[in-house]
Design an enzyme around this catalytic site. Sequence first.
Site, PDB file in Angstrom:
ATOM      1  N   HIS A  46       0.832  -1.205   0.000  1.00 15.46           N
ATOM      2  CA  HIS A  46       0.000   0.000   0.000  1.00 15.46           C
ATOM      3  C   HIS A  46       0.866   1.255   0.000  1.00 15.46           C
ATOM      4  CE1 HIS A  46      -4.164  -1.673   1.020  1.00 15.46           C
ATOM      5  NE2 HIS A  46      -3.384  -2.696   0.700  1.00 15.46           N
ATOM      6  N   ASP A 100      -5.492   6.106   2.569  1.00 16.07           N
ATOM      7  CA  ASP A 100      -5.687   4.765   2.010  1.00 16.07           C
ATOM      8  C   ASP A 100      -7.144   4.355   2.208  1.00 16.07           C
ATOM      9  OD1 ASP A 100      -3.691   2.048   1.546  1.00 16.07           O
ATOM     10  OD2 ASP A 100      -5.815   1.745   1.989  1.00 16.07           O
TER      11      ASP A 100
HETATM   12  C1  UDX Z   1      -0.827  -6.407  -0.956  1.00 17.73           C
HETATM   13  C2  UDX Z   1      -1.814  -7.422  -1.548  1.00 17.73           C
HETATM   14  O1  UDX Z   1      -1.388  -8.745  -1.415  1.00 17.73           O
HETATM   15  C3  UDX Z   1      -2.178  -7.076  -2.935  1.00 17.73           C
HETATM   16  O2  UDX Z   1      -2.958  -8.095  -3.519  1.00 17.73           O
HETATM   17  C4  UDX Z   1      -2.887  -5.754  -2.912  1.00 17.73           C
HETATM   18  O3  UDX Z   1      -3.407  -5.458  -4.184  1.00 17.73           O
HETATM   19  C5  UDX Z   1      -1.915  -4.717  -2.415  1.00 17.73           C
HETATM   20  O4  UDX Z   1      -1.387  -5.100  -1.152  1.00 17.73           O
HETATM   21  P1  UDX Z   1       1.600  -7.517  -1.600  1.00 17.73           P
HETATM   22  O5  UDX Z   1       1.046  -8.852  -1.312  1.00 17.73           O
HETATM   23  O6  UDX Z   1       2.815  -7.142  -0.865  1.00 17.73           O
HETATM   24  O7  UDX Z   1       0.492  -6.361  -1.462  1.00 17.73           O
HETATM   25  O8  UDX Z   1       1.887  -7.537  -3.191  1.00 17.73           O
HETATM   26  P2  UDX Z   1       2.021  -6.411  -4.273  1.00 17.73           P
HETATM   27  O9  UDX Z   1       0.755  -5.676  -4.459  1.00 17.73           O
HETATM   28  O10 UDX Z   1       2.546  -7.063  -5.470  1.00 17.73           O
HETATM   29  O11 UDX Z   1       3.099  -5.391  -3.683  1.00 17.73           O
HETATM   30  C6  UDX Z   1       4.413  -5.736  -3.384  1.00 17.73           C
HETATM   31  C7  UDX Z   1       5.324  -4.562  -3.652  1.00 17.73           C
HETATM   32  O12 UDX Z   1       6.602  -4.873  -3.132  1.00 17.73           O
HETATM   33  C8  UDX Z   1       5.503  -4.257  -5.138  1.00 17.73           C
HETATM   34  O13 UDX Z   1       5.496  -2.859  -5.348  1.00 17.73           O
HETATM   35  C9  UDX Z   1       6.882  -4.829  -5.468  1.00 17.73           C
HETATM   36  O14 UDX Z   1       7.590  -4.099  -6.455  1.00 17.73           O
HETATM   37  C10 UDX Z   1       7.589  -4.745  -4.146  1.00 17.73           C
HETATM   38  N1  UDX Z   1       8.574  -5.829  -3.999  1.00 17.73           N
HETATM   39  C11 UDX Z   1       8.164  -7.124  -3.885  1.00 17.73           C
HETATM   40  C12 UDX Z   1       9.914  -5.512  -3.971  1.00 17.73           C
HETATM   41  O15 UDX Z   1      10.292  -4.344  -4.100  1.00 17.73           O
HETATM   42  N2  UDX Z   1      10.803  -6.532  -3.808  1.00 17.73           N
HETATM   43  C13 UDX Z   1      10.447  -7.826  -3.670  1.00 17.73           C
HETATM   44  O16 UDX Z   1      11.347  -8.672  -3.507  1.00 17.73           O
HETATM   45  C14 UDX Z   1       9.076  -8.145  -3.709  1.00 17.73           C
END
Ligand code: UDX
Length: 442
Positions: free
Chosen positions: A17, A104
């Site tokens: 987020h 948010d």
């Molecule tokens: C959560 C929910 O799971 C997701 O479905 C919702 O829409 C937003 O919040 P998350 O599960 O962490 O987020 O996944 P994602 O939405 O893909 O966000 C992860 C973020 O971390 C991305 O911006 C990605 O670029 C970053 N990231 C991930 C890194 O910088 N390094 C990594 O190794 C993994």
Amino acid sequence: MERKPHILVFPYPIQGHINPILQFSKRLTSKGLRVTVITTTSISKSMQESSLNFVTISDGSKQGDKETMYEELERFKLFVSESLAELIERQKSSKHPPKLLVYDSAMPWALNVARQLGVDGAPFFTQSCAVNVIYHHAHHGVFLQRPSVSLPYMPSLGVNDVPSFLNDTGSSLPLKIALNQFSNIHEANWIFCNTFDKLEHEVVNWMASQWPVKTIGPTIPSIYLDKRLEDDKEYGLNLFKPNVDTCMKWLDTKEIGSVIYASFGSLTTLGEEHMEELALGLKNSSCSFLWVVRESEEKKLPDNFIEETTERGLFVTWCPQLDVLAHKAIGCFMTHCGWNSTLEALSLGVPMVAMPQWTDQPTNAKFIADVWKVGIRVKLNEKGIATREEIEMCIREVMEGERGKEMKKNSLRWKELAIEAVDKGGSSDKNIEVFVAKLAHS
Ligand code: UDX
């Protein structure tokens, strides 16, 4: 000298987020707004240097608190609403009184806090507009306990395509929080969505016919999308420490399009059996792979797996995801389909193997496979697990198959459209300009 309009931005402080809303804040700063980002004590220690202006408020957390993300959000409602009100009061009597609070959407009570103090409010949605619309209808009692979703402006969604909370039989707290995002939406002055018009054309149109919606995405630093645009590389805030050099040096040694990037975001956890199937699926694919296994997940890897795959595999606990996805060595992204990961891969032209786990991810996976046609979704067995054979087959299809070539072509087309949206005069860029101009004249 003309005063810059001042806005407060309040992210929900978890990785998925924070990234999009901070990137949005930077765009607003570059368009001439004064932006102050509010963080809470729980994450202030993990923060690094940033070009943004931060202020920290207390969230009432105590060391050793063991609560789920949803319990935390409930605590925020009680505790943070007070510290937020105090902050807004203080800011109002400062040299730069704020005109608007962007918060948010998971914290809809923030709108009431702002309004009571005479400040306007606008939610920022981190999920897709398709998911927004589904939750909005569910908030009005539609689809609950039903196996499918059917709306005129999106494909029909089966039981495995709807956000997982609609199917939950256990705690209703996550569903309540998801639906509450829409409890006071009609009172908001603006609604910001991290998507772009052409990606979700009909759904965005429907939302815009109901509320003052502005699509502003993808919120990715433009340097990754289009080298012509000036922007810094810093993206959101890393609450985890990335292994930057290790990843980039390793990728530099690999051939174009030869590596699978596997990552499941910041929250998703896989069961031990699922982790083993994934490990063996990656291994049996015969491709090189870069796999982000967060520290809390490492113990689930099969015994000696890292040692046995050193020739082809690189394991890190966190990586600079945008740099990785933008690297020419990456051929496909094995993803949990978090909305940020989905948008990032789509905007950087990387086809996906979709392995959604929960929350909005099944819906994102449906769009990846069947609407945007930029990936393939793994099928689950009767135990709800994608077997090693299934994973290997999906990877081979994307990396080597005819359908893979089609998906790559589609991905590159979406990349162009994402660039067009944020480029000067594009739909998202124009939306931001209109918003900034209106704020300046209000
Ligand atoms: C959560 C929910 O799971 C997701 O479905 C919702 O829409 C937003 O919040 P998350 O599960 O962490 O987020 O996944 P994602 O939405 O893909 O966000 C992860 C973020 O971390 C991305 O911006 C990605 O670029 C970053 N990231 C991930 C890194 O910088 N390094 C990594 O190794 C993994």
